[in-house]
Design an enzyme around this catalytic site. Sequence first.
Site, PDB file in Angstrom:
ATOM      1  N   GLY A 104       0.875  -1.183   0.000  1.00 16.52           N
ATOM      2  CA  GLY A 104       0.000   0.000   0.000  1.00 16.52           C
ATOM      3  C   GLY A 104       0.905   1.223   0.000  1.00 16.52           C
ATOM      4  N   GLY A 145       1.744   4.810   3.666  1.00 13.67           N
ATOM      5  CA  GLY A 145       2.589   3.681   3.271  1.00 13.67           C
ATOM      6  C   GLY A 145       3.903   4.159   2.665  1.00 13.67           C
ATOM      7  N   ALA A 153      -8.394   0.324   6.411  1.00 17.21           N
ATOM      8  CA  ALA A 153      -8.977  -0.656   7.333  1.00 17.21           C
ATOM      9  C   ALA A 153     -10.235  -1.221   6.678  1.00 17.21           C
ATOM     10  CB  ALA A 153      -9.313   0.028   8.652  1.00 17.21           C
ATOM     11  N   ASN A 169      -5.475   1.544  10.920  1.00 11.76           N
ATOM     12  CA  ASN A 169      -6.315   1.793  12.099  1.00 11.76           C
ATOM     13  C   ASN A 169      -7.442   0.770  12.133  1.00 11.76           C
ATOM     14  OD1 ASN A 169      -5.333   3.878  13.691  1.00 11.76           O
ATOM     15  ND2 ASN A 169      -6.207   5.475  12.388  1.00 11.76           N
ATOM     16  N   SER A 228       0.952   5.879  15.130  1.00  9.01           N
ATOM     17  CA  SER A 228       0.446   7.240  15.287  1.00  9.01           C
ATOM     18  C   SER A 228       1.493   8.268  14.906  1.00  9.01           C
ATOM     19  CB  SER A 228       0.013   7.496  16.732  1.00  9.01           C
ATOM     20  OG  SER A 228      -0.450   8.840  16.832  1.00  9.01           O
ATOM     21  N   GLY A 229       0.978   9.377  14.383  1.00 12.12           N
ATOM     22  CA  GLY A 229       1.869  10.487  14.030  1.00 12.12           C
ATOM     23  C   GLY A 229       1.535  11.108  12.694  1.00 12.12           C
ATOM     24  N   LYS A 268      -4.131   1.751  20.426  1.00 12.14           N
ATOM     25  CA  LYS A 268      -4.162   2.821  19.397  1.00 12.14           C
ATOM     26  C   LYS A 268      -5.570   3.412  19.317  1.00 12.14           C
ATOM     27  CE  LYS A 268      -2.934   5.503  15.985  1.00 12.14           C
ATOM     28  NZ  LYS A 268      -4.083   6.027  15.349  1.00 12.14           N
ATOM     29  N   HIS A 296      -5.853   5.663  22.215  1.00 17.54           N
ATOM     30  CA  HIS A 296      -5.049   6.854  21.882  1.00 17.54           C
ATOM     31  C   HIS A 296      -5.918   7.825  21.071  1.00 17.54           C
ATOM     32  CE1 HIS A 296      -2.811   9.107  18.815  1.00 17.54           C
ATOM     33  NE2 HIS A 296      -1.797   9.172  19.650  1.00 17.54           N
ATOM     34  N   ASN A 297      -6.607   7.295  20.079  1.00 16.38           N
ATOM     35  CA  ASN A 297      -7.433   8.166  19.238  1.00 16.38           C
ATOM     36  C   ASN A 297      -8.622   8.740  20.011  1.00 16.38           C
ATOM     37  OD1 ASN A 297      -5.650   7.367  17.263  1.00 16.38           O
ATOM     38  ND2 ASN A 297      -7.219   7.181  15.699  1.00 16.38           N
ATOM     39  N   GLU A 336      -7.280  11.500  21.816  1.00 16.03           N
ATOM     40  CA  GLU A 336      -7.049  12.555  20.797  1.00 16.03           C
ATOM     41  C   GLU A 336      -8.356  13.332  20.523  1.00 16.03           C
ATOM     42  OE1 GLU A 336      -5.038  11.126  17.109  1.00 16.03           O
ATOM     43  OE2 GLU A 336      -6.769  11.915  16.039  1.00 16.03           O
ATOM     44  N   TYR A 337      -9.452  12.595  20.369  1.00 14.77           N
ATOM     45  CA  TYR A 337     -10.752  13.245  20.130  1.00 14.77           C
ATOM     46  C   TYR A 337     -11.098  14.168  21.315  1.00 14.77           C
ATOM     47  CZ  TYR A 337     -12.653  10.575  16.083  1.00 14.77           C
ATOM     48  OH  TYR A 337     -12.915  10.047  14.845  1.00 14.77           O
TER      49      TYR A 337
HETATM   50  C1  6PG Z   1      -2.729   9.287  14.492  1.00 16.21           C
HETATM   51  C2  6PG Z   1      -4.101   9.752  14.112  1.00 16.21           C
HETATM   52  C3  6PG Z   1      -4.532   9.073  12.869  1.00 16.21           C
HETATM   53  C4  6PG Z   1      -5.686   9.763  12.179  1.00 16.21           C
HETATM   54  C5  6PG Z   1      -6.915   9.850  12.993  1.00 16.21           C
HETATM   55  C6  6PG Z   1      -7.881  10.843  12.427  1.00 16.21           C
HETATM   56  O1  6PG Z   1      -2.610   8.798  15.599  1.00 16.21           O
HETATM   57  O2  6PG Z   1      -1.819   9.445  13.699  1.00 16.21           O
HETATM   58  O3  6PG Z   1      -4.989   9.458  15.128  1.00 16.21           O
HETATM   59  O4  6PG Z   1      -4.762   7.743  13.182  1.00 16.21           O
HETATM   60  O5  6PG Z   1      -5.288  11.030  11.813  1.00 16.21           O
HETATM   61  O6  6PG Z   1      -7.468   8.597  13.008  1.00 16.21           O
HETATM   62  O7  6PG Z   1      -9.081  10.439  12.881  1.00 16.21           O
HETATM   63  P1  6PG Z   1     -10.438  11.082  12.459  1.00 16.21           P
HETATM   64  O8  6PG Z   1     -10.413  11.198  10.944  1.00 16.21           O
HETATM   65  O9  6PG Z   1     -11.455  10.126  12.939  1.00 16.21           O
HETATM   66  O10 6PG Z   1     -10.457  12.422  13.106  1.00 16.21           O
END
Ligand code: 6PG
Length: 512
Positions: free
Chosen positions: A9, A14, A76, A102, A128-129, A207, A210-211, A214-215
Amino acid sequence: MKADIAVIGTGVMGSNLARNLARQTGHRVAVYDRDVARATTLAEDFPEAEFIVATDPADLADRLAGPRVAILMVNAGPATDSAIADLAEVFAPGDIIVDGGNSHFQDTIARGARLTGTGIEFCGVGISGGEVGALLGPSLMVGGSPAAWQRLRPLLEPIAARAESIAVGDGATTEDPDAAPPGAASAESYYPCVAHIGADGAGHFVKMVHNGIEYADMQLIAEAFTLLRDGFGMQASEIGEVFEEWNEGELESYLIEITADVLAHVDAATGRAFVDIVADAAKAKGTGAWTAQTGLALGVPAPTIAEAVFSRSLSSAADLRAEGPRLAGPHPAAADASAAPVSSGLTGDERRAAIDEIGRALLLGKVMAYVQGFHEISTGAREYGWEIDLGALASIWRAGCIIRARLLDRVAEAFDSSTPPQTLLADDYVRDVAARCQTALRSTVVRAIGQGIAVPGLASTLSYYDGLRSAAGSAALIQAQRDRFGSHTYERTDREGTFHTLWSGDRSEVQL
Ligand code: 6PG
């Protein structure tokens, strides 16, 4: 010459991960994409990477040294399933398929189970990143067997972010691939942000959380922005300066840093603040919702994370929002540079104090999002039989990933100590933040409510916090109601046992 590793990918993530792998001395990287032209273009664009371009899965298997390792960087869902099916036909026992997307952790568990019997190892690795992280150093959360981890470790450690390269910050950042890790006296003084989290779906589980954090973090930041804009009539650039200042202190984090940057950006077409021309409807790919759903399924309260997901849904509920202006209540001015600034009615010093208060409210909200996330991780670990080292996890979130933040140093220290807390809520630093910031959170929420400014993240955090503090909450009445209408039984405060009151009889109590 055979390749050491393959990336399947060659979209942006990728390609960047493949380039990161190829930069490491001694690594030869094969790339494969169903769209072979795309992989070929990648190899042509970056000749120094010396990519080996495979034309089909069999060719890929042939070009990899055994035991083979291939990292899937595809969407995914069905694309991941079909890439696994392709590889399963040409890979041999001992080879490893890594899903770096993801994916939902339960899909990862099921995919691993389906490969049982083939001898092919399956690992779910949370990466992540974003695009920059994939290229210059992501945070990597590895799920899979210990044997697979031993094979992956030397391949992944060199490409991972280095924790201290961000924490020390002497001008160089992870965005400079050629920079030596700043402040690093020797290679041992910085920490590669990759860890083995546990078996099967453990990497994708953390992970996902983690997200979710992040939200929550993004929502809390967005609420602080809205309060400054609508409550104090501040323009985006001024608010950006507040965020920049916050990023110098305890709130320092990647998300605060990029918020300051975004708020300073001016739209070239209109000359207006960029944030003012972006449509007010947030999208989501689903990982935040998974965290909330998993929290619900595990019985873990994660209201700040859930509210962050709901807020994105609310922002995009166009039909409902069209009715909004006709609903009674105070309507703060919208972000419109041409609109007259809203007066907060505060003097300069009071205004400064109120801004500081919002900063403290944000800090407590951020910390509580971590408390919720770590609670979900420890509960999930018990449920799925993973032994997750929370100290190691907090450590690898200190650099490379989207939620990297100064306060994670303290979280890592707490979980790594000789007496780790049972829950992050019991940690001294968390208690100290709460002691310093709870009044600010309270007054910020009260002010927002009075002004008609929606702060679901901050308000739900406060309710979570007060709910946890309360020795006698509202649940006793819920249990009594449940027994009253459905004979669902209850426990007593004064005696052990399970009880039921004969509500439609003589109202005597029976012990079950
Ligand atoms: C990361 C981010 C990555 C992605 C998010 C965006 O850790 O690098 O979390 O995985 O940018 O999943 O998520 P949404 O599109 O749901 O906001």
